[in-house]
Write a protein that holds these residues in place. Sequence first.
Motif, PDB file in Angstrom:
ATOM      1  N   ARG A  12       0.718  -1.196  -0.033  1.00  0.00           N
ATOM      2  CA  ARG A  12      -0.066  -0.061  -0.011  1.00  0.00           C
ATOM      3  C   ARG A  12       0.903   1.416   0.069  1.00  0.00           C
ATOM      4  O   ARG A  12       2.069   1.384   0.829  1.00  0.00           O
ATOM      5  CB  ARG A  12      -1.088   0.157   1.308  1.00  0.00           C
ATOM      6  CG  ARG A  12      -1.790   1.205   1.301  1.00  0.00           C
ATOM      7  CD  ARG A  12      -2.857   1.102   2.258  1.00  0.00           C
ATOM      8  NE  ARG A  12      -2.273   0.552   3.554  1.00  0.00           N
ATOM      9  CZ  ARG A  12      -1.937   1.829   4.592  1.00  0.00           C
ATOM     10  NH1 ARG A  12      -2.334   3.236   4.327  1.00  0.00           N
ATOM     11  NH2 ARG A  12      -1.666   1.298   5.795  1.00  0.00           N
ATOM     12  N   LEU A  13       0.637   2.058  -0.944  1.00  0.00           N
ATOM     13  CA  LEU A  13       1.362   3.581  -1.015  1.00  0.00           C
ATOM     14  C   LEU A  13       1.191   4.458   0.180  1.00  0.00           C
ATOM     15  O   LEU A  13      -0.090   4.249   0.797  1.00  0.00           O
ATOM     16  CB  LEU A  13       1.178   4.164  -2.303  1.00  0.00           C
ATOM     17  CG  LEU A  13       1.517   3.320  -3.391  1.00  0.00           C
ATOM     18  CD1 LEU A  13       1.169   4.146  -4.837  1.00  0.00           C
ATOM     19  CD2 LEU A  13       2.788   2.972  -3.438  1.00  0.00           C
ATOM     20  N   GLU A  39       6.152  -4.897  -7.614  1.00  0.00           N
ATOM     21  CA  GLU A  39       4.946  -4.258  -8.393  1.00  0.00           C
ATOM     22  C   GLU A  39       5.924  -2.918  -8.875  1.00  0.00           C
ATOM     23  O   GLU A  39       6.198  -2.354  -7.904  1.00  0.00           O
ATOM     24  CB  GLU A  39       3.841  -4.109  -7.654  1.00  0.00           C
ATOM     25  CG  GLU A  39       2.611  -3.392  -8.581  1.00  0.00           C
ATOM     26  CD  GLU A  39       1.534  -3.236  -7.669  1.00  0.00           C
ATOM     27  OE1 GLU A  39       0.478  -3.186  -8.283  1.00  0.00           O
ATOM     28  OE2 GLU A  39       1.528  -3.104  -6.627  1.00  0.00           O
ATOM     29  N   ASP A  40       5.385  -2.490  -9.837  1.00  0.00           N
ATOM     30  CA  ASP A  40       6.060  -1.146 -10.377  1.00  0.00           C
ATOM     31  C   ASP A  40       5.685   0.089  -9.743  1.00  0.00           C
ATOM     32  O   ASP A  40       6.547   0.940  -9.541  1.00  0.00           O
ATOM     33  CB  ASP A  40       5.555  -0.766 -11.971  1.00  0.00           C
ATOM     34  CG  ASP A  40       4.228  -0.870 -12.084  1.00  0.00           C
ATOM     35  OD1 ASP A  40       3.356  -1.070 -11.423  1.00  0.00           O
ATOM     36  OD2 ASP A  40       3.831  -1.031 -13.462  1.00  0.00           O
ATOM     37  N   THR A  41       4.545  -0.070  -8.858  1.00  0.00           N
ATOM     38  CA  THR A  41       4.051   1.177  -8.128  1.00  0.00           C
ATOM     39  C   THR A  41       4.821   1.316  -6.853  1.00  0.00           C
ATOM     40  O   THR A  41       4.970   2.360  -6.078  1.00  0.00           O
ATOM     41  CB  THR A  41       2.643   0.994  -7.799  1.00  0.00           C
ATOM     42  OG1 THR A  41       2.512  -0.064  -7.049  1.00  0.00           O
ATOM     43  CG2 THR A  41       1.632   1.072  -9.313  1.00  0.00           C
ATOM     44  N   VAL A  42       5.453   0.223  -6.430  1.00  0.00           N
ATOM     45  CA  VAL A  42       6.229   0.532  -5.183  1.00  0.00           C
ATOM     46  C   VAL A  42       7.819   0.321  -5.461  1.00  0.00           C
ATOM     47  O   VAL A  42       8.671   0.441  -4.608  1.00  0.00           O
ATOM     48  CB  VAL A  42       5.720  -0.646  -4.127  1.00  0.00           C
ATOM     49  CG1 VAL A  42       4.488  -0.637  -3.846  1.00  0.00           C
ATOM     50  CG2 VAL A  42       6.194  -1.897  -4.646  1.00  0.00           C
ATOM     51  N   SER A  55       4.281  -4.921 -14.037  1.00  0.00           N
ATOM     52  CA  SER A  55       2.864  -4.423 -13.451  1.00  0.00           C
ATOM     53  C   SER A  55       2.045  -5.750 -12.836  1.00  0.00           C
ATOM     54  O   SER A  55       2.827  -6.611 -12.880  1.00  0.00           O
ATOM     55  CB  SER A  55       1.942  -4.312 -14.824  1.00  0.00           C
ATOM     56  OG  SER A  55       1.856  -5.384 -15.707  1.00  0.00           O
ATOM     57  N   ARG A  56       1.108  -5.256 -12.061  1.00  0.00           N
ATOM     58  CA  ARG A  56       0.396  -6.375 -11.458  1.00  0.00           C
ATOM     59  C   ARG A  56      -0.250  -7.369 -12.178  1.00  0.00           C
ATOM     60  O   ARG A  56      -0.090  -8.437 -11.816  1.00  0.00           O
ATOM     61  CB  ARG A  56      -0.835  -5.508 -10.611  1.00  0.00           C
ATOM     62  CG  ARG A  56      -1.774  -6.365  -9.781  1.00  0.00           C
ATOM     63  CD  ARG A  56      -2.614  -5.410  -8.814  1.00  0.00           C
ATOM     64  NE  ARG A  56      -1.838  -4.738  -8.004  1.00  0.00           N
ATOM     65  CZ  ARG A  56      -2.554  -4.095  -6.747  1.00  0.00           C
ATOM     66  NH1 ARG A  56      -3.629  -4.037  -6.662  1.00  0.00           N
ATOM     67  NH2 ARG A  56      -1.740  -3.240  -6.070  1.00  0.00           N
ATOM     68  N   SER A  74      -5.866  -3.376   0.403  1.00  0.00           N
ATOM     69  CA  SER A  74      -4.764  -3.654  -0.499  1.00  0.00           C
ATOM     70  C   SER A  74      -5.086  -4.955  -1.097  1.00  0.00           C
ATOM     71  O   SER A  74      -4.952  -5.110  -2.290  1.00  0.00           O
ATOM     72  CB  SER A  74      -3.478  -3.381   0.333  1.00  0.00           C
ATOM     73  OG  SER A  74      -3.373  -2.121   0.805  1.00  0.00           O
TER      74      SER A  74
END
Length: 294
Positions: A12-13, A39-42, A55-56, A74
């Motif tokens: 979770r961001l 995951e690319d977002t973290v 990616s997810r 999440s």
Amino acid sequence: MDHFRNIGLIGRLGSDRVVDTLQRLKRFLIDSGYTVILEDTVAGLLPGDDLQVCSRKMMGEICDLVIVVGGDGSLLGAARALCRYNVPVLGVNRGGLGFLTDISPDELEARVGEVLAGHYMSENRFLLDAFVRRDNEQLGTSEALNEVVLHPGKSARMIEFELYVDGQFVYSQKSDGLIVATPTGSTAYALSAGGPIMHPKLDAIVLVPMSPHTLSSRPIVVDAGSELKIVISNQSGIYPQISCDGQVHVACAPGDSITIRKKPQKLRLIHPLDHNFYAICRSKLGWSSRLTDQ
């Protein structure tokens, strides 16, 4: 028994506690010889080690196990993306109640180590598909692990709608909306609206009215194989919304219909061997323990 080698990490961001736990988990997995995929977002929050990033969706295709660090929200988001790939998912709780993310950060390395060694239990949780149609044209679709909710959106007025189960008319209702929940979601929003707690192994769906304009309206439990249809009255003066797990929203209009059915693919959820649904209920909902323990 699954053989885990490529392990994906989702977090979770916006939480330093999540980042700290991800750092510990990443280091533990690397030191234990596993391939870690972020995951690319973290990925930007966990510099160093030159790890693979994806990616997810891609994570669902290449990982043997995905570990989600955060709260139940999440894991809900990860479940909707990963269920179609049949990849097992393990939750580490860095949120609130933690019905789904049941590994405590205090026991992180020990508990995750047990799972990686093959000491775990696996269960399948079904999701719901929701389709919004207007004049036989599909406007939007989404999926939910917890619940699909018809609600007024920003309006303070009640919604008028009709409910059908497998094509059979059930009732017309005027209320703040309707919660359609899986057993997984029965301990979430549906519970706060007066719905029953359903064991996760049940193959059933509960329909919980929200503040109905009649005292005789009660929650209904139906077979999970049922097709549900909600038709918003043409006389309804508001434009309600459909929300899936409180995270995906589809706008509706008078005359629209919402079809809800069980999703063909299921989420594979991994737990430590001592996972106990009733113990979680006692802990999270404040149920009494044994008299000899009091």
